[in-house]
Write an enzyme that holds these catalytic residues in place. Structure first.
Site, PDB file in Angstrom:
ATOM      1  N   ASN A   1      50.858  45.686  36.356  1.00  0.00           N
ATOM      2  CA  ASN A   1      50.237  44.965  37.475  1.00  0.00           C
ATOM      3  C   ASN A   1      50.842  43.572  37.543  1.00  0.00           C
ATOM      4  OD1 ASN A   1      48.192  44.258  39.472  1.00  0.00           O
ATOM      5  ND2 ASN A   1      47.170  43.096  37.857  1.00  0.00           N
TER       6      ASN A   1
ATOM      7  N   HIS B   1      49.964  39.690  38.700  1.00  0.00           N
ATOM      8  CA  HIS B   1      48.785  38.849  38.954  1.00  0.00           C
ATOM      9  C   HIS B   1      49.249  37.395  39.099  1.00  0.00           C
ATOM     10  CE1 HIS B   1      44.636  37.625  38.902  1.00  0.00           C
ATOM     11  NE2 HIS B   1      44.934  36.700  38.017  1.00  0.00           N
TER      12      HIS B   1
ATOM     13  N   GLY C   1      51.850  43.787  51.202  1.00  0.00           N
ATOM     14  CA  GLY C   1      52.961  44.525  50.606  1.00  0.00           C
ATOM     15  C   GLY C   1      54.241  43.746  50.396  1.00  0.00           C
TER      16      GLY C   1
ATOM     17  N   ARG D   1      33.135  54.887  41.912  1.00  0.00           N
ATOM     18  CA  ARG D   1      34.476  54.363  41.625  1.00  0.00           C
ATOM     19  C   ARG D   1      35.287  55.336  40.767  1.00  0.00           C
ATOM     20  NH1 ARG D   1      36.531  50.695  37.708  1.00  0.00           N
ATOM     21  NH2 ARG D   1      34.490  50.324  36.785  1.00  0.00           N
TER      22      ARG D   1
ATOM     23  N   ARG E   1      41.766  46.452  42.938  1.00  0.00           N
ATOM     24  CA  ARG E   1      40.620  47.175  42.395  1.00  0.00           C
ATOM     25  C   ARG E   1      40.712  47.237  40.871  1.00  0.00           C
ATOM     26  NH1 ARG E   1      37.748  50.584  45.665  1.00  0.00           N
ATOM     27  NH2 ARG E   1      37.371  51.974  43.911  1.00  0.00           N
TER      28      ARG E   1
ATOM     29  N   THR F   1      44.948  47.745  31.687  1.00  0.00           N
ATOM     30  CA  THR F   1      43.855  48.385  30.964  1.00  0.00           C
ATOM     31  C   THR F   1      42.642  48.363  31.896  1.00  0.00           C
ATOM     32  OG1 THR F   1      43.059  46.301  30.049  1.00  0.00           O
ATOM     33  CG2 THR F   1      44.722  47.494  28.752  1.00  0.00           C
TER      34      THR F   1
ATOM     35  N   GLU G   1      57.144  35.738  42.239  1.00  0.00           N
ATOM     36  CA  GLU G   1      56.579  37.082  42.027  1.00  0.00           C
ATOM     37  C   GLU G   1      57.597  38.137  42.436  1.00  0.00           C
ATOM     38  OE1 GLU G   1      52.621  38.064  43.317  1.00  0.00           O
ATOM     39  OE2 GLU G   1      52.046  35.962  43.497  1.00  0.00           O
TER      40      GLU G   1
ATOM     41  N   GLU H   1      40.203  46.592  31.709  1.00  0.00           N
ATOM     42  CA  GLU H   1      39.685  45.234  31.842  1.00  0.00           C
ATOM     43  C   GLU H   1      40.440  44.516  32.969  1.00  0.00           C
ATOM     44  OE1 GLU H   1      39.254  41.395  28.873  1.00  0.00           O
ATOM     45  OE2 GLU H   1      40.141  43.262  28.165  1.00  0.00           O
TER      46      GLU H   1
ATOM     47  N   ASN I   1      55.204  42.282  47.687  1.00  0.00           N
ATOM     48  CA  ASN I   1      55.780  42.671  46.389  1.00  0.00           C
ATOM     49  C   ASN I   1      56.413  44.057  46.461  1.00  0.00           C
ATOM     50  OD1 ASN I   1      55.479  40.724  44.014  1.00  0.00           O
ATOM     51  ND2 ASN I   1      53.547  40.489  45.116  1.00  0.00           N
TER      52      ASN I   1
HETATM   53  C1  GAR Z   1      50.136  39.020  45.076  1.00  0.00           C
HETATM   54  O1  GAR Z   1      50.108  37.612  45.057  1.00  0.00           O
HETATM   55  C2  GAR Z   1      49.710  39.583  43.745  1.00  0.00           C
HETATM   56  O2  GAR Z   1      50.110  38.797  42.660  1.00  0.00           O
HETATM   57  C3  GAR Z   1      48.205  39.590  43.899  1.00  0.00           C
HETATM   58  O3  GAR Z   1      47.987  40.004  45.212  1.00  0.00           O
HETATM   59  C4  GAR Z   1      49.076  39.565  46.022  1.00  0.00           C
HETATM   60  C5  GAR Z   1      49.576  40.746  46.806  1.00  0.00           C
HETATM   61  O4  GAR Z   1      50.510  40.330  47.749  1.00  0.00           O
HETATM   62  N1  GAR Z   1      47.558  40.466  42.951  1.00  0.00           N
HETATM   63  C6  GAR Z   1      46.384  40.221  42.387  1.00  0.00           C
HETATM   64  O5  GAR Z   1      45.715  39.228  42.645  1.00  0.00           O
HETATM   65  C7  GAR Z   1      45.913  41.264  41.386  1.00  0.00           C
HETATM   66  N2  GAR Z   1      44.809  40.800  40.625  1.00  0.00           N
HETATM   67  P1  GAR Z   1      51.452  41.385  48.464  1.00  0.00           P
HETATM   68  O6  GAR Z   1      50.554  42.453  49.076  1.00  0.00           O
HETATM   69  O7  GAR Z   1      52.166  40.587  49.514  1.00  0.00           O
HETATM   70  O8  GAR Z   1      52.378  41.950  47.435  1.00  0.00           O
END
Ligand code: GAR
Length: 220
Positions: A111, A113, A16, A69, A95, A145, A178, A147, A18
């Site tokens: 999202n 990434h 968590g 799902r 997910r 989306t 981020e 995808e 972010n």
């Molecule tokens: C972050 O680095 C985020 O970009 C990534 O998971 C991490 C979560 O960290 N997300 C993905 O890979 C989505 N495909 P956090 O729980 O410390 O925010």
């Protein structure tokens, strides 16, 4: 700026950081939104504790107690809708989401990434960037989306890969970027400057020819 703050829900599966960055931006007056729900597919997610400490309602649903799902996603997204959220942020929600559950949220769900999409969708993005010998790495925020990590990219934060970088160090150097990128994108989304329509991302009424770039903590 709208008189009432935009209502935002966040989904997170893990530590968590972010989510913490979003809460911190709000606390500092940089993100005029109200967090109405934090949801998770993992009851033990640290993100839920952060939300509780900030007095934000939480839910944790276990995908294993659903037949498939799609049923899980429809239930989770119905609860998000019931929270009154207008916007939905995936902040480390690990997910792929069913297309039917997503449909009502088109253009209202983002999202983050950890790669310069369209490079390296999915897992192990830092390792893959290093293995490819890339000069640059980064993070992207995109509209979601059905995808995996595939929707239109809104904004990116970039960093130069240094000779001493390994997977862990690169992840560690990227994370603070981020933490600036996600609140910056949510702020422009919630105040109406950003839209996804006619197949393109529009910023201040104009279609973007490429992702916005995070510079000095602002989007350009
Ligand atoms: C972050 O680095 C985020 O970009 C990534 O998971 C991490 C979560 O960290 N997300 C993905 O890979 C989505 N495909 P956090 O729980 O410390 O925010």
């Amino acid at each position: 700026m709208p008189l009432t703050p935009a209502k935002v829900a966040v989904l997170a599966s893990g530590r968590g950081s972010n989510l913490a960055a979003l809460l911190d931006a709000r606390e500092r007056g940089k993100l005029p939104v109200e967090f109405v729900l934090v949801g998770s597919d993992k009851a033990e997610a640290a993100a839920l504790q952060l939300a509780k400490a900030a007095n934000i309602p939480t839910i944790a649903l276990d995908p294993r107690s659903y037949p498939d799902r799609r049923t899980f996603d429809l239930d989770l997204f119905a609860r998000v809708a019931a929270s009154g959220a207008q916007w939905l942020v995936l902040a480390g929600f690990m997910r792929v989401i069913d297309g039917e559950a997503l449909r009502p949220w088109a253009g209202r769900i983002i999202n983050i990434h950890p790669s310069l999409l369209p490079k390296y969708r999915g897992l192990h993005t830092h390792r893959r960037a290093l293995a490819a010998g890339d000069a640059e790495h980064g993070a992207s925020v995109h509209f979601v989306t059905a995808e995996l990590d595939g929707g239109p990219v809104i904004a990116q934060a970039r960093l130069t890969i240094e000779p001493g970088d390994d997977e862990q160090l690169l992840a560690q150097r990227l994370l603070p970027l981020e933490h600036h990128l996600l609140p910056a994108v949510l702020a422009v989304l919630a105040n109406g400057r950003l839209q996804w329509r006619c197949g393109a991302v529009h910023y201040d009424g104009r279609p973007l020819s490429g992702p916005l770039i995070l510079r000095d903590h602002g989007l350009e």
